[in-house]
Design an enzyme around this catalytic site. Sequence first.
Site, PDB file in Angstrom:
ATOM      1  N   LYS A 138       3.440   4.046 157.032  1.00  0.00           N
ATOM      2  CA  LYS A 138       1.996   4.060 157.165  1.00  0.00           C
ATOM      3  C   LYS A 138       1.710   4.618 158.539  1.00  0.00           C
ATOM      4  O   LYS A 138       0.783   5.504 158.796  1.00  0.00           O
ATOM      5  CB  LYS A 138       1.328   2.776 156.724  1.00  0.00           C
ATOM      6  CG  LYS A 138      -0.259   2.957 157.063  1.00  0.00           C
ATOM      7  CD  LYS A 138      -0.961   1.495 156.760  1.00  0.00           C
ATOM      8  CE  LYS A 138      -2.410   1.560 157.268  1.00  0.00           C
ATOM      9  NZ  LYS A 138      -3.114   0.566 156.767  1.00  0.00           N
ATOM     10  N   HIS A 275      19.443  25.136 119.956  1.00  0.00           N
ATOM     11  CA  HIS A 275      17.843  24.953 120.230  1.00  0.00           C
ATOM     12  C   HIS A 275      17.388  23.818 119.483  1.00  0.00           C
ATOM     13  O   HIS A 275      16.272  23.976 118.842  1.00  0.00           O
ATOM     14  CB  HIS A 275      17.164  26.373 119.526  1.00  0.00           C
ATOM     15  CG  HIS A 275      17.686  27.588 120.132  1.00  0.00           C
ATOM     16  ND1 HIS A 275      17.354  27.891 121.411  1.00  0.00           N
ATOM     17  CD2 HIS A 275      18.329  28.560 119.576  1.00  0.00           C
ATOM     18  CE1 HIS A 275      18.033  29.120 121.678  1.00  0.00           C
ATOM     19  NE2 HIS A 275      18.604  29.555 120.525  1.00  0.00           N
TER      20      HIS A 275
END
Length: 513
Positions: A138, A275
Site C-alpha cells: 500500500k 478441433h
Amino acid sequence: MNPIRRALISVSDKNGIVELAQKLSRIGVEIVSTGGTRRVLTEAGLPVIGVSEVTGFPEILDGRVKTLHPRIHAGLLAVRDEEEHIRQLNEHNIPLFDLVVVNLYPFEETVAQPRVTREAAIENIDIGGPSMVRAAAKNHRYVTVVVDPDDYGTVLDQAAQGGVRQETRERLAAKAFRHTAAYDALIAQYLTENAGESHPEKWTVTFNKAQDLRYGENPHQPAAFYRDPLPRKGTLAEAEQLHGKALSYNNINDANAALEIVSEFDRPAAVAVKHMNPCGVGVEETAAGAFRKAYESDPVSIFGGIVALNRTVDLETARKMKEIFLEIVLAPDFEEEALAVLKEKKNLRLLRLGEFPDERKAAPRIQTVSGGALIQAEDKKRIRREDCTVPTRRKPTEEEWEQLLFAWKVVKHVKSNAIVLARNSRTVGVGAGQMNRVGAARIAVEQAGKEAVGSVLASDAFFPMKDTVETAAQAGVTALIQPGGSIRDQESIDEADRRGLAMVFTHTRHFKH
C-alpha cells in the site's frame, strides 16, 4: 529513487535469503528479522536485530503474534512527506522501514500433501506475513516490497545504485497484492470445500502461470497457460513434455478434450481429436489395437490430430503412429523403444501423464461471459446398463448393449447437437455441433458410409421428432441410445418399433456447448 536504509526480512522460502542479506549488509542496510529467518541469518554471521527488540514485546502464542504491532506497522505505513506522521513516529521513537522481504507460510505445499490434516492446514495460514506485505505494498511510494526470490537481483542492483526506482516499486507492489490475493483465494477454496459449499456468494480461485503461449486461438490473441496450484494427478497441467515443439493454446485445448474422453474407458482405449471433437475412438485389448481402431474410424480427419491413450505406448503402437502426421501423443507412459521411434519425428509433442487416479474428482468448470462467469460442476456422470430403460418392443442384444454404452461414452464429449455411430468398439461416424439433430445424424451416416450398416447410434439429447430414427434406420443402424424425455417420444418409439430397431433411454442428457 528511494534509498534502502532499513529492511524487514521474514521468509518461509529461504532460497537466496542469506546472499540477499549479505549484500544488503555490505551497502549499510540495517536488517530486522523474525524467528527462523533471524536464526538462519545469524548463523551466517550477519548482524540482525530481532523483531522483539523493535517492538519491546516478546513473540507469543507459539509465534502466532510477533509482527502485529504498531512499532512494525507504523514504520511501514507512515507517509514520509506528511509532517504529522513523522512527528508521531519521532514521538514514539518508531523507525522507518524502506524494504520488506516477506513470503508466506507454505499453505499451498501443506494442503497438497495427500494425507494433510485440517489442523496442519489451519496452522499454515499466515496472518502477520500478509499484513506486512499489504502494508508495504500500500505504501509503495516509499517502501519496496519483495515476495519472490526472483526479484532479489533487481532490488539489489538498484539499491546499490542509490535506491529502488518508482516503476520497480509499483511493479513489485502489484505483484505483492497478487501474491496475497492468491494466498487468500487458496485458503478460501480449501475452507469452502471443507464446509461443503458448492456455489458460495463469492467465487475466488487462483492459478499459477505455467508458460506464455505464442498466441491464443488466432495469432492476434495473446495467451498464457495457467495451472491449478493443487493440480490432480493424471491431468494435463501435471503432464511432462518429453519431446517436440512448445504447446500452443489450441494444442492444450484439444489435448485436454482427448484426455477427458479416453479417461471414460477402463479397457485399453485410444482417442483422436480435431478441433475439440473426437474424430476416432477405439477400444481393444491392447494399445496398438485401440489405436488401429481409432485411426480406421476416420483416416482423413486424424491427420494433424491429437491422440490420447489410457495405456503405455509400446513399440508396436509407436510404429503405427509414426506412419501418419500427428501433433501430439499423450499417454500414461512410453516404453523406451517406443519413445525412440516417436522422437524421430522432430516436431511431434509427446506428453507423459503418469498414472491416472482411480477416481477423478469433478472440478468446477468456469466459462466467462460478457461481464461475468458461469460456473458448473464437471460432467462426470457415467451411465450403467441398469440405469437405462428400453421403451421399444425389441430389446438390444448383448453385443448391441456393449456398443450402445461405448457410443454413449463418446457422444458425451461431442459438441451438441451430437450423434455418434459405432460398431465393433470403434466410432464409424460422428456428427458434431449442428443446429438440428437430424442434420448431425445425416453427417454421421454420410461419414460412416457402408459401415453404418449394423452400427448403433448415440444421441446426446432426446429426439424432438422421429426424423433421426428414420435416418438411422435407412442407413442400417440397428439400435439407438438417447436420453428420452421429449413430449413426442412416442413418435420415435413407434418408428423404431415399425422398423424393428431397439431403443434405449438413459434418462441423462449430455449437452456440450
